[in-house]
Enzyme design. Structure first.
Site, PDB file in Angstrom:
ATOM      1  N   SER A 110       0.839  -1.203   0.000  1.00 56.55           N
ATOM      2  CA  SER A 110       0.000   0.000   0.000  1.00 56.55           C
ATOM      3  C   SER A 110       0.868   1.245   0.000  1.00 56.55           C
ATOM      4  O   SER A 110       2.057   1.181  -0.336  1.00 56.55           O
ATOM      5  CB  SER A 110      -0.947  -0.028   1.209  1.00 56.55           C
ATOM      6  OG  SER A 110      -1.948   0.954   1.078  1.00 56.55           O
ATOM      7  N   ASN A 111       0.309   2.385   0.339  1.00 59.70           N
ATOM      8  CA  ASN A 111       1.070   3.641   0.411  1.00 59.70           C
ATOM      9  C   ASN A 111       0.500   4.505   1.535  1.00 59.70           C
ATOM     10  O   ASN A 111      -0.456   4.119   2.204  1.00 59.70           O
ATOM     11  CB  ASN A 111       1.040   4.368  -0.941  1.00 59.70           C
ATOM     12  CG  ASN A 111      -0.371   4.673  -1.378  1.00 59.70           C
ATOM     13  OD1 ASN A 111      -1.125   5.355  -0.677  1.00 59.70           O
ATOM     14  ND2 ASN A 111      -0.772   4.150  -2.535  1.00 59.70           N
ATOM     15  N   HIS A 112       1.079   5.698   1.710  1.00 62.77           N
ATOM     16  CA  HIS A 112       0.734   6.542   2.866  1.00 62.77           C
ATOM     17  C   HIS A 112      -0.414   7.518   2.622  1.00 62.77           C
ATOM     18  O   HIS A 112      -0.614   8.434   3.409  1.00 62.77           O
ATOM     19  CB  HIS A 112       1.954   7.336   3.318  1.00 62.77           C
ATOM     20  CG  HIS A 112       2.985   6.495   3.993  1.00 62.77           C
ATOM     21  ND1 HIS A 112       2.723   5.794   5.145  1.00 62.77           N
ATOM     22  CD2 HIS A 112       4.264   6.214   3.672  1.00 62.77           C
ATOM     23  CE1 HIS A 112       3.801   5.130   5.512  1.00 62.77           C
ATOM     24  NE2 HIS A 112       4.759   5.366   4.619  1.00 62.77           N
TER      25      HIS A 112
END
Ligand code: C5P
Length: 230
Positions: A29-31
């Site tokens: 995923s990412n932030h």
């Protein structure tokens, strides 16, 4: 110029990150915090529009008057967008879609093996959700607004993305600035949109994401109603 009321408009927005499963308990995923997409949904609802917010996993309350559709993966976001955006008035792709997914997520939890110090994952490209909406036949195609978060050559990449993905408008921001943009409450942006005889642009100063969101919704509604935005 009069500001067109957006009552009875249907605005579809994607927001937040996606999660791409490796196995039943792990993901890529990412932030992305989802703040900008949620601010857009709230601002759109305040104009009287019907708003569908297709949201990846985030920790934010659903804005008042917004219909929220929760998704996990890019594939799920893609099918929700295809279902909801056809025949809608405006589609805004604000999600930070993970570019690649694991080709074959493991059915059971991946175990560490005693004699193996590395693990190879094969990743395959996810569909480009916004480009697929922009490619819908004219009769069912909404006005399409995308985002471009860049760390260099913001203008160049924004122009390229507008053309390559077939968008009507793009909201570009420089994410290399001190303080960062991910998770922040403030944001500056540079708008670029298609006009009958080329492209036009406008710089929006750094301001709370909620105010910036209202500006972006207003510009998109103007573009939809007048084919231009003041
Ligand atoms: O190509 P890039 O990810 O920089 O493009 C950003 C824009 O494209 C955003 O509007 C984002 O929501 C959208 N996007 C998408 N599906 C993808 C990748 C990006 O809708 N797979």
């Amino acid at each position: 110029r009069p500001t067109q009321s957006s009552r009875s408009r249907h605005i579809v927005i994607t927001a937040g990150p996606t999660r791409e499963a490796l196995d039943p308990v792990r993901y890529l995923s990412n932030h992305s915090s989802g703040k900008m997409g949620y601010a857009l949904a709230g601002a759109a609802a305040r104009t009287g529009a019907r708003v569908s917010l297709i949201s990846g996993p985030v920790n934010l309350p659903t804005p008042a008057g917004v219909e929220r559709i929760d998704v996990d993966s890019a594939a799920q976001m893609h099918s929700a967008a295809q279902r909801l955006a056809q025949g809608a008035d405006i589609f805004i792709g604000c999600a930070a879609v993970v570019d690649f997914r694991v080709e074959m997520p493991a059915e059971h939890k991946i175990k560490k093996r005693q004699n193996e110090d590395s693990l190879t994952l094969i990743l395959v490209k996810n569909p480009d959700i916004i480009a697929d909406i922009a490619a819908l036949p004219t009769a069912s195609r909404p006005l399409v607004v995308g985002f471009a978060a860049e760390t260099q050559d913001v203008e160049h990449y924004a122009r390229d993305k507008l053309a390559r993905k077939g968008l009507d408008m793009i909201v570009a921001n420089d994410v290399s600035q001190a303080g960062g943009v991910f998770g922040s409450d403030d944001n500056a942006a540079w708008l670029l949109w298609k006009t009958p005889d080329g492209q036009a642009s406008e710089a929006l100063p750094s301001q709370p994401k909620t105010r910036l969101a209202s500006d972006i919704i207003q510009r998109a509604l103007n573009l939809l109603a007048f084919g231009e935005t003041p």
